[in-house]
Write a protein that holds these residues in place. Structure first.
Motif, short mmCIF file in Angstrom:
data_model
loop_
_atom_site.label_atom_id
_atom_site.label_comp_id
_atom_site.label_asym_id
_atom_site.label_seq_id
_atom_site.Cartn_x
_atom_site.Cartn_y
_atom_site.Cartn_z
N LEU A 9 -2.93 5.26 -1.67
CA LEU A 9 -1.72 4.76 -1.25
C LEU A 9 -0.62 5.61 -1.61
O LEU A 9 0.33 6.01 -0.88
CB LEU A 9 -1.50 3.38 -1.78
CG LEU A 9 -2.33 2.08 -0.90
CD1 LEU A 9 -1.52 0.92 -1.73
CD2 LEU A 9 -1.47 2.28 0.68
N ARG B 146 1.21 -8.15 8.23
CA ARG B 146 1.58 -7.48 7.13
C ARG B 146 1.11 -6.08 7.36
O ARG B 146 0.26 -5.59 7.69
CB ARG B 146 0.77 -7.64 6.04
CG ARG B 146 1.16 -7.03 4.53
CD ARG B 146 2.45 -7.26 4.05
NE ARG B 146 2.66 -7.10 2.66
CZ ARG B 146 2.98 -6.22 2.07
NH1 ARG B 146 2.82 -5.06 2.81
NH2 ARG B 146 2.79 -6.17 0.81
N ASP B 147 2.42 -5.31 7.43
CA ASP B 147 2.18 -3.79 7.36
C ASP B 147 1.88 -2.93 6.16
O ASP B 147 2.48 -3.35 5.15
CB ASP B 147 3.33 -2.96 8.12
CG ASP B 147 3.69 -3.42 9.36
OD1 ASP B 147 4.63 -3.99 9.90
OD2 ASP B 147 2.65 -3.75 10.35
N PHE B 148 0.87 -1.96 6.03
CA PHE B 148 0.71 -1.15 4.94
C PHE B 148 0.74 0.24 5.11
O PHE B 148 0.73 0.71 6.48
CB PHE B 148 -0.55 -1.49 4.64
CG PHE B 148 -1.12 -2.70 4.18
CD1 PHE B 148 -1.72 -3.97 5.05
CD2 PHE B 148 -0.94 -3.40 2.79
CE1 PHE B 148 -1.91 -5.26 4.66
CE2 PHE B 148 -0.98 -4.68 2.63
CZ PHE B 148 -1.56 -5.69 3.40
N LYS B 151 3.31 1.68 7.91
CA LYS B 151 2.75 0.97 9.29
C LYS B 151 1.58 1.49 9.73
O LYS B 151 1.50 1.68 11.21
CB LYS B 151 3.82 0.92 10.12
CG LYS B 151 4.87 -0.21 9.76
CD LYS B 151 6.10 -0.26 10.95
CE LYS B 151 7.15 -1.24 10.61
NZ LYS B 151 7.92 -1.01 9.54
N THR B 153 -1.29 0.89 8.78
CA THR B 153 -2.38 -0.35 8.83
C THR B 153 -1.61 -1.62 8.86
O THR B 153 -0.64 -1.74 8.29
CB THR B 153 -3.14 -0.33 7.61
OG1 THR B 153 -3.52 0.95 7.37
CG2 THR B 153 -4.36 -1.35 7.51
N THR B 154 -2.07 -2.33 9.79
CA THR B 154 -1.53 -3.62 9.93
C THR B 154 -2.54 -4.75 9.79
O THR B 154 -3.79 -4.58 10.63
CB THR B 154 -0.86 -4.01 11.17
OG1 THR B 154 0.19 -2.85 11.53
CG2 THR B 154 -0.13 -5.01 11.51
N ALA C 8 -6.94 -1.62 3.03
CA ALA C 8 -5.91 -0.90 3.56
C ALA C 8 -6.21 0.51 3.25
O ALA C 8 -6.03 1.64 3.96
CB ALA C 8 -4.54 -1.48 3.42
N LEU C 11 -9.30 2.23 4.72
CA LEU C 11 -8.83 2.70 6.29
C LEU C 11 -8.09 3.64 6.24
O LEU C 11 -8.32 4.57 7.00
CB LEU C 11 -8.40 1.32 6.91
CG LEU C 11 -9.37 0.28 7.27
CD1 LEU C 11 -8.61 -1.08 7.68
CD2 LEU C 11 -10.38 0.60 8.29
N ARG C 23 5.88 9.14 15.36
CA ARG C 23 5.19 7.92 16.17
C ARG C 23 5.54 8.05 17.64
O ARG C 23 5.39 6.91 18.34
CB ARG C 23 5.76 6.65 15.53
CG ARG C 23 5.12 6.44 14.01
CD ARG C 23 5.35 4.89 13.68
NE ARG C 23 4.36 4.08 14.24
CZ ARG C 23 3.18 3.44 13.40
NH1 ARG C 23 3.03 3.78 12.10
NH2 ARG C 23 2.52 2.48 14.26
N GLY C 60 0.02 -7.30 16.97
CA GLY C 60 0.67 -6.56 15.95
C GLY C 60 0.34 -5.10 15.69
O GLY C 60 -0.96 -4.79 15.97
N GLY C 61 0.76 -4.36 15.27
CA GLY C 61 0.58 -2.67 14.66
C GLY C 61 0.63 -1.56 16.08
O GLY C 61 0.89 -2.13 16.78
#
Lengths: 163, 383, 67
Positions: A9, B146-148, B151, B153-154, C8, C11, C23, C60-61
């Protein structure tokens, strides 16, 4: 395992953020209308500078761009310089956006992402307000009605500061 | 059998909400930043020899001040045409018999969703109603998103509950309830600046009335003088899983985007189904884009599906061919015109369902091939 | 929450990290995971009324990631 997660992260998110107190990156970028002409941020020392990262695909930019245009018109004479950094992949997309949302302030392109990386842009739109000494004093990530009121206060405050 | 429906209180409120959305366009002058769109579309659907349906739809959504998301729509269905009601083997092989009664049905439905963003987390609540003279449905849902990771990953979690009431125009005493709980978990992952994938799992647990009040089976046996007649008899519960994966990949040099969706479905009635849709969205110029698509569907029959009544008569039995084993191929073409102030989309499609199209080939032989065409026209005004 | 963060991160580890200003392509309408509202509501009627399978869609996303 948790350590790996944190490192992933951390690395993905960037090891630092450009925030208040940091110097305004002294970079130059080609103008959007005329790529042969370079616009230099360093040359703006003495003015209050607002560097705004925008794109045609950024919904909130429909609100923020006309607002910044208003600020440039109202405060330009007192020393405000608004610089819009476009992040579209093609200038044609930017031009189409500008047809429905025309602005009069300086626009530059950032095809190589040099400016976006230097400013560590974390959201779209992102705005960096620097004082007359070239020090970033306020950062706006995203845009909403509160941003408008806060930005006006910050700009007038910096314009009134003694150089 | 025809019945005109007046929208009830809840639906009326939803329709008013949907129509009130253009008023949000005035909000920018009041200081709030509103970005969104309103529009209308119409669907025409015609089955060879059978149903004809028209459906006007109003819709809109808006993001207010970067924090609130609002979405709403209102739908009116008009169905005409004969609906099959009896499956009988009076001529040897089982076949669907149209009762000849012409059906004129109106259905009104509406839904609304409101969400609020708290940093990287968005919480939403939704409600939906649907009414026709013999079927009423109310549903509500909650969703957390929830975005990680900037954004990239969601994660999405959702829960919904639907309460349905099934009636019948041939049995005025029927007012049977059905309740379904639905749970959803999904992940969206950005793979690169030009690709992303989403995968989600939905589990539904329903209990109540599942029988179709208009479907009957009439079976003749060679060694019996009188035929057997059974209404549609299904279990009083249904648990199902659906796993949906969607992939999008943009090819900048070709100015095109590949879209691929795959869904696996399984329930405790014995149905297993695969759905695969592949489309290519081609940008032609600044305004026009064209999207050809092909959808393939295959399903196995429900355990209790049978076009003839077995002997001895089982506890559950249905000859509704929506529960048979069959496959379907549906090509479609969509054209989109994007102007600064309006977006117009038009689509045409063809649906061909047949037992021979089932994966592996062994579909229900009694399945009557479905051939249908549809057309959709949609106009959207962004603001 | 820790498990979610870990999922997360795992991934993200397998993919290119896309910055908020990169984006542009992801924001294109064709890259959206859901159909446009007008098309989606119409399509909801066509297939599920003839098939036994239903459901599975999440929201979403992707997209522009703005705000």
């Amino acid at each position: 395992m948790r350590a790996i997660a944190f490192m992933a992260l951390f690395a993905a998110g960037g090891a630092w953020a450009l925030d208040a107190g940091a110097p305004l990156p002294a970079l130059a970028a080609p103008s959007l209308d005329n790529p042969a002409r370079q616009v230099s941020l360093a040359s703006m020392r003495g003015d209050v500078v607002y560097v705004d990262f925008w794109a045609s695909w950024c919904g909130p930019c429909r609100q923020s761009m006309p607002l910044l245009d208003g600020f440039q018109k109202r405060f330009g004479a007192r020393g405000l310089r608004v610089i819009g950094v476009n992040k579209d992949v093609s200038a044609a997309d930017a031009q189409r956006f500008l047809r429905s949302v025309p602005v009069g302030f300086t626009l530059v392109q950032d095809a190589g992402d040099a400016l976006a990386r230097a400013f560590d842009v974390k959201a779209m739109p992102s705005g960096y307000l620097a004082d007359r000494h070239g020090v970033v004093r306020y950062v706006h990530r995203g845009f909403n009605a509160q941003s408008e009121a806060a930005l006006e206060r910050e700009i007038t405050a910096l314009l009134e500061e003694k150089p | 059998m025809a019945a005109t429906e007046k929208p009830d209180g809840a639906l009326g409120a939803l329709m008013r909400a949907a129509l009130a959305l253009p008023i949000l366009a005035l909000a920018p002058r009041a200081g709030a930043a509103v970005v969104g769109e309103v529009g209308a579309s119409v669907l025409g659907y015609k089955e060879r020899g059978l149903m004809k349906a028209t459906e006007p739809i109003l819709f809109g959504h808006a993001v207010i001040d970067d924090v609130w998301e609002v979405e709403a729509s209102a739908v009116g269905d008009i169905l005409t045409g004969a609906s099959p009601q009896l499956v009988t083997n009076v001529n040897g092989q089982p076949m669907q018999v149209l009762t000849g009664a012409s059906v004129y049905e109106r259905r009104h439905a509406g839904d609304a969703k409101v969400g609020r963003r708290f940093g990287e987390l968005t919480l939403s609540a939704s409600a939906a109603v649907s009414n026709e003279h013999d079927y009423h449905s109310k549903a509500g849902g909650l969703e957390a998103r929830r975005d990680f990771n900037d954004k990239n990953t969601t994660l999405t979690l959702g829960y919904g509950r639907a309460n349905d009431h099934v009636g019948s125009s041939i049995d005025p005493n029927l007012d049977a309830p059905r309740t379904t709980d639905q749970y959803l978990a999904g992940v969206t992952q950005v793979l690169s600046p030009v690709a992303l994938v989403q995968s989600s799992l939905a589990y539904a647990n329903g209990r109540g009335w599942y029988n179709d009040p208009y479907k009957f089976t009439l079976t003749f046996y060679p060694d019996q003088p009188l035929p057997s007649l059974l209404p549609d008899l299904r279990p009083d519960h249904r648990r199902s899983w659906a796993w949906l994966t969607r992939y999008r990949r943009h090819f900048a040099a070709q100015r095109g985007t590949l879209q691929a969706d795959y869904r696996y479905f399984q329930d405790d009635w014995g149905v297993r189904a695969h759905t695969l849709e592949v489309a290519w969205d081609q940008q032609l110029d600044e305004r026009w884009s064209l999207r050809p698509a092909l959808r393939y569907y295959t399903q196995s029959a429900a355990d209790f599906y049978s076009p003839v009544i077995p002997r001895p008569a089982p506890r559950f039995q249905s000859s509704d061919q929506r529960l048979a084993a069959f496959g379907g191929l549906s090509p479609s073409l969509r054209a989109t015109l994007r102007l600064d102030s309006v977006i117009v989309e038009g689509a045409v499609g063809y649906v061909h369902d047949a037992s021979s199209l089932r994966l592996g080939g062994s579909g229900t032989s009694a399945f009557e091939t479905l051939r249908a065409v549809y057309g959709i026209l949609s106009v959207t005004y962004p603001f | 929450m820790r498990t979610l963060v870990l999922v997360a991160a795992l991934l993200a580890a397998g993919c290119t990290h896309v910055a908020p200003y990169e984006r542009g392509y992801l924001a294109r309408p064709a890259m959206a995971l859901e159909e446009s509202q007008g098309m989606a509501h119409a399509m909801e009627k066509i297939y599920p009324s003839k098939e036994a399978a239903s459901g599975g869609a999440a929201v979403g996303g992707g997209g522009c990631g703005c705000n």
